[in-house]
Design a protein around this motif. Structure first.
Motif, PDB file in Angstrom:
ATOM      1  N   ARG B 201       0.851  -1.175   0.000  1.00 19.16           N
ATOM      2  CA  ARG B 201       0.000   0.000   0.000  1.00 19.16           C
ATOM      3  C   ARG B 201       0.897   1.239   0.000  1.00 19.16           C
ATOM      4  NH1 ARG B 201      -4.735   0.493   4.053  1.00 19.16           N
ATOM      5  NH2 ARG B 201      -5.919   2.101   3.004  1.00 19.16           N
ATOM      6  N   VAL B 203       2.350   4.440   1.063  1.00 20.65           N
ATOM      7  CA  VAL B 203       2.374   5.289   2.259  1.00 20.65           C
ATOM      8  C   VAL B 203       2.880   6.654   1.799  1.00 20.65           C
ATOM      9  CG1 VAL B 203       3.381   5.593   4.547  1.00 20.65           C
ATOM     10  CG2 VAL B 203       2.934   3.299   3.689  1.00 20.65           C
ATOM     11  N   GLY B 246      -6.555  -3.559   4.805  1.00 19.62           N
ATOM     12  CA  GLY B 246      -5.599  -3.052   3.814  1.00 19.62           C
ATOM     13  C   GLY B 246      -4.680  -4.130   3.287  1.00 19.62           C
ATOM     14  N   GLY B 248      -2.845  -5.934   4.882  1.00 19.97           N
ATOM     15  CA  GLY B 248      -2.821  -7.066   5.810  1.00 19.97           C
ATOM     16  C   GLY B 248      -3.438  -8.303   5.196  1.00 19.97           C
ATOM     17  N   CYS B 336      -3.729  -9.248  11.115  1.00 15.83           N
ATOM     18  CA  CYS B 336      -2.660  -8.547  10.394  1.00 15.83           C
ATOM     19  C   CYS B 336      -3.181  -7.209   9.908  1.00 15.83           C
ATOM     20  CB  CYS B 336      -2.171  -9.378   9.218  1.00 15.83           C
ATOM     21  SG  CYS B 336      -0.761  -8.634   8.389  1.00 15.83           S
ATOM     22  N   GLY B 337      -2.517  -6.146  10.292  1.00 18.87           N
ATOM     23  CA  GLY B 337      -2.968  -4.827   9.871  1.00 18.87           C
ATOM     24  C   GLY B 337      -2.324  -3.735  10.703  1.00 18.87           C
ATOM     25  N   SER B 338      -2.976  -2.581  10.766  1.00 17.64           N
ATOM     26  CA  SER B 338      -2.410  -1.439  11.478  1.00 17.64           C
ATOM     27  C   SER B 338      -2.433  -1.719  12.983  1.00 17.64           C
ATOM     28  CB  SER B 338      -3.227  -0.194  11.177  1.00 17.64           C
ATOM     29  OG  SER B 338      -4.526  -0.358  11.701  1.00 17.64           O
ATOM     30  N   PRO B 339      -1.498  -1.091  13.734  1.00 14.06           N
ATOM     31  CA  PRO B 339      -1.463  -1.295  15.183  1.00 14.06           C
ATOM     32  C   PRO B 339      -2.817  -0.977  15.834  1.00 14.06           C
ATOM     33  CG  PRO B 339       0.496  -0.136  14.476  1.00 14.06           C
ATOM     34  CD  PRO B 339      -0.390  -0.246  13.272  1.00 14.06           C
ATOM     35  N   GLY B 340      -3.489   0.085  15.366  1.00 16.57           N
ATOM     36  CA  GLY B 340      -4.774   0.474  15.942  1.00 16.57           C
ATOM     37  C   GLY B 340      -5.798  -0.640  15.786  1.00 16.57           C
ATOM     38  N   LYS B 363       1.973  -6.974  13.320  1.00 18.18           N
ATOM     39  CA  LYS B 363       1.606  -5.557  13.404  1.00 18.18           C
ATOM     40  C   LYS B 363       2.449  -4.743  12.449  1.00 18.18           C
ATOM     41  CE  LYS B 363       0.294  -4.011  17.901  1.00 18.18           C
ATOM     42  NZ  LYS B 363       0.637  -3.454  19.192  1.00 18.18           N
ATOM     43  N   PHE B 364       1.847  -3.899  11.653  1.00 15.05           N
ATOM     44  CA  PHE B 364       2.634  -2.966  10.818  1.00 15.05           C
ATOM     45  C   PHE B 364       3.177  -1.878  11.730  1.00 15.05           C
ATOM     46  CE2 PHE B 364      -0.590  -3.595   7.146  1.00 15.05           C
ATOM     47  CZ  PHE B 364      -0.162  -4.899   7.021  1.00 15.05           C
ATOM     48  N   SER B 365       4.393  -1.455  11.486  1.00 18.97           N
ATOM     49  CA  SER B 365       4.864  -0.311  12.274  1.00 18.97           C
ATOM     50  C   SER B 365       5.745   0.549  11.414  1.00 18.97           C
ATOM     51  CB  SER B 365       5.625  -0.787  13.503  1.00 18.97           C
ATOM     52  OG  SER B 365       6.547  -1.775  13.157  1.00 18.97           O
TER      53      SER B 365
END
Lengths: 200, 365
Positions: B201, B203, B246, B248, B336-340, B363-365
């Protein structure tokens, strides 16, 4: 001037540099590492001691360079470049030596040395030493005193921040906000030393 | 004359200082040959001391995951240093938990090789290699997500466990003056060993994603190393809840391929969160998996379907999970995806009774 009066003057300069004319709190030099590395008393102490050592040595080295080389050749204006080069080379050299021959000391102080190369308080001390035309002994006292004052300020700050970390602080002031306010109040506190001794 | 003298003096001073440093670097900073012992003698390397452990291992083609290139800012390059690492430095302190410190875990970029050193790394890392390949296909999945297919050249095949990731090299390009590695999960079928596919994706401002979207073309040479990572399907029979958002999607696509090829009949419900219809992708592939896998259900969830033709689930992905299950205590969860999204999902899953040690996430970071 006799010897005892000269020695007395060294102490006066040293005391004044540490307290009444604290380089961090009166001229606000070396603020970046002061804010970045003051979260814990232990690390602040390590960085502080490294600053004391480097400041004392580089001020003396730069004094010799200035009075023995630059002044006789009338190229005093080169001090800005040469002082920086001397500081950077000295710090690198010390780091390598300490790392090789004294690992415990390296782990306590050495890892902070690269941070100090770019610390403006170190260069500031060397430049003030020139402006104030200190003699050799006074220069030693001034370098040591300035370093001591810087260490005192960062250790005090780290103590406060360790306490503030668990305090309830309004949301908008958390982090850098309250830290800068505390630094300002601390600077005000050091104004109290004014008049105790006045550096020349 | 005076000018010449000045130049001479300044040069001499600079030269003397430089000579001192060169001398120090040659004689003081010389730690001789040091031996790195990996996993009790599984491999031993003889390296020149004085460099970081991460750098020394990379030179030996043993790749430890690291996203920041050894600056001590990402905290990925953890290894167990059993002997010869010295004390933990303040620069790594913040990245290590008390348990990790007890087990001698260190950031390999901060550990300097000063003598013989013994380390332990997960066995998987020993099979990590550097791959050169060619970008053979770029497919637009949504307006900001693309699928990249890289056909391997050297070595020409890869073995990985679905859920693992690779580190893609973003070379120097106009707009980025340094090489960086970024981690992306493999989305392709593990049976397809001649290539990998990544779902990336864009960024805004990201170094590697900007490279992939604006500079990488079909036919461009690409380098990556891997595979890395512990995120994978467990070998139990417990029903699975999968949650992604996304890009993930990637590891789950790979896991589903594997389930299909092994004839896996585990129950799996896959919630995929997106904002609008235009953010959905791989829908046809997922519907095909639903037909091919007997107990697999795909549930796309849109959070902002207003004004769109949508008769599926709406709201946050976590709300859909809550609507779907009353008690999930026997389930395993894969996120699997954003931390939030992951943090919110863990809260909901725990409420539904999924034990914390059976919630696996990337976790994506």
């Amino acid at each position: 001037m006799n010897d005892s009066a000269g020695l007395m003057n060294v102490f006066v300069v040293c005391f004044a540099a540490a307290f009444t004319g604290n380089i961090l709190l009166t001229t606000f030099l070396g603020m970046c590492s002061f804010l970045a590395v003051s979260r814990e008393v232990k690390t602040a102490m390590g960085l502080g001691m490294a600053v004391v050592f480097v400041m004392t040595c580089t001020t003396v080295l730069n004094w010799m360079l200035y009075w023995w080389v630059l002044v006789p050749l009338h190229i005093e204006f080169y001090r800005f470049i040469l002082f920086i080069i001397v500081i950077a080379a000295f710090v690198q050299f010390v780091e390598m030596v300490v790392e090789r021959y004294s690992p415990p000391l390296y782990y306590a102080l050495g890892i902070f040395l690269p941070l100090i190369t770019v610390n403006c308080a170190i260069l500031g001390t060397s430049l003030f030493m020139v402006i104030r035309e200190y003699r050799f002994g006074e220069t030693v006292g001034y370098g040591f005193g300035s370093g001591l004052g810087w260490m005192l300020a960062i250790v005090a700050m780290a103590g406060m921040r360790q306490k503030m970390a668990v305090d309830r602080i309004p949301k908008g002031l958390q982090g850098p906000g309250i830290t800068l306010i505390a630094a300002g109040l601390m600077a005000l506190g050091f104004v109290g030393f004014t008049g105790v001794l006045q550096a020349r | 004359m005076n000018l010449v003298l000045i130049v001479l003096v300044v040069s001499v001073i600079a030269a003397v200082l430089a000579a001192v440093l060169v001398f120090a670097d040659t004689y003081i900073n010389n730690y001789g040959e040091c031996e790195i012992d990996v996993n009790e003698g599984t491999r031993t390397y003889t390296v020149k001391g004085g460099t970081s452990l991460l750098g020394a291992l990379t030179d030996q083609k043993l790749f430890i995951p690291s996203a920041c290139g050894g600056r001590g800012t990402c905290g990925y390059c953890k290894v167990k240093v059993i002997d010869g690492g010295g004390p933990v430095l303040p620069t790594e302190d913040g990245f290590l938990s008390p348990e990790e410190k007890k087990e001698n875990v260190r950031l390999s970029c901060q550990v300097k090789v000063r003598g013989n050193i013994k380390i332990r790394i997960p066995d998987d890392l020993l099979s990590v290699r550097e791959f050169t390949c060619v970008c053979s296909r770029i497919r637009e999945l949504t307006y900001d997500i693309r699928e990249f297919r890289f056909t391997l050249e050297e070595p020409d095949s890869i073995t990985f466990v679905p859920g693992q990731y690779v580190q893609l090299l973003s070379p120097v390009y106009a707009g980025s003056s340094e090489e960086v590695y970024r981690a992306y999960s493999i989305s392709s079928n593990p049976a397809d060993t001649a290539a990998i596919e990544l779902v990336i994706r864009l960024v805004p401002g990201g170094i590697c994603t900007t490279y992939c979207f604006e500079h990488l073309k079909e036919g461009s040479p690409v380098r990556f190393n891997g595979p890395y990572g512990e995120f994978r399907m467990s070998d139990t029979d417990a029903p699975m809840i999968m949650i992604a958002g996304g890009s993930g999607m990637a590891p789950f696509n790979s896991i589903l391929h594997q389930m299909k090829s092994t004839g896996c009949t585990r129950t799996a419900v896959y919630f995929f969160g997106a904002r609008k219809v235009r953010d959905l992708f791989y829908i046809d592939e997922m519907r095909a998996f639903e037909k091919e896998l007997p107990n697999f259900t795909f549930i796309p969830v849109l959070s902002e379907p207003q004004g769109e033709q949508w008769d599926g689930e709406t709201g946050l992905v976590t709300e859909a999970v809550q609507r779907h299950f009353n008690d999930a205590s026997g389930h395993e969860a894969y996120l699997c995806g954003s931390p939030g999204m992951i943090d919110a999902s863990i809260v909901v899953l725990k409420k539904l009774g999924v034990p914390e040690d059976r919630i696996y996430y990337d976790k994506f970071s």
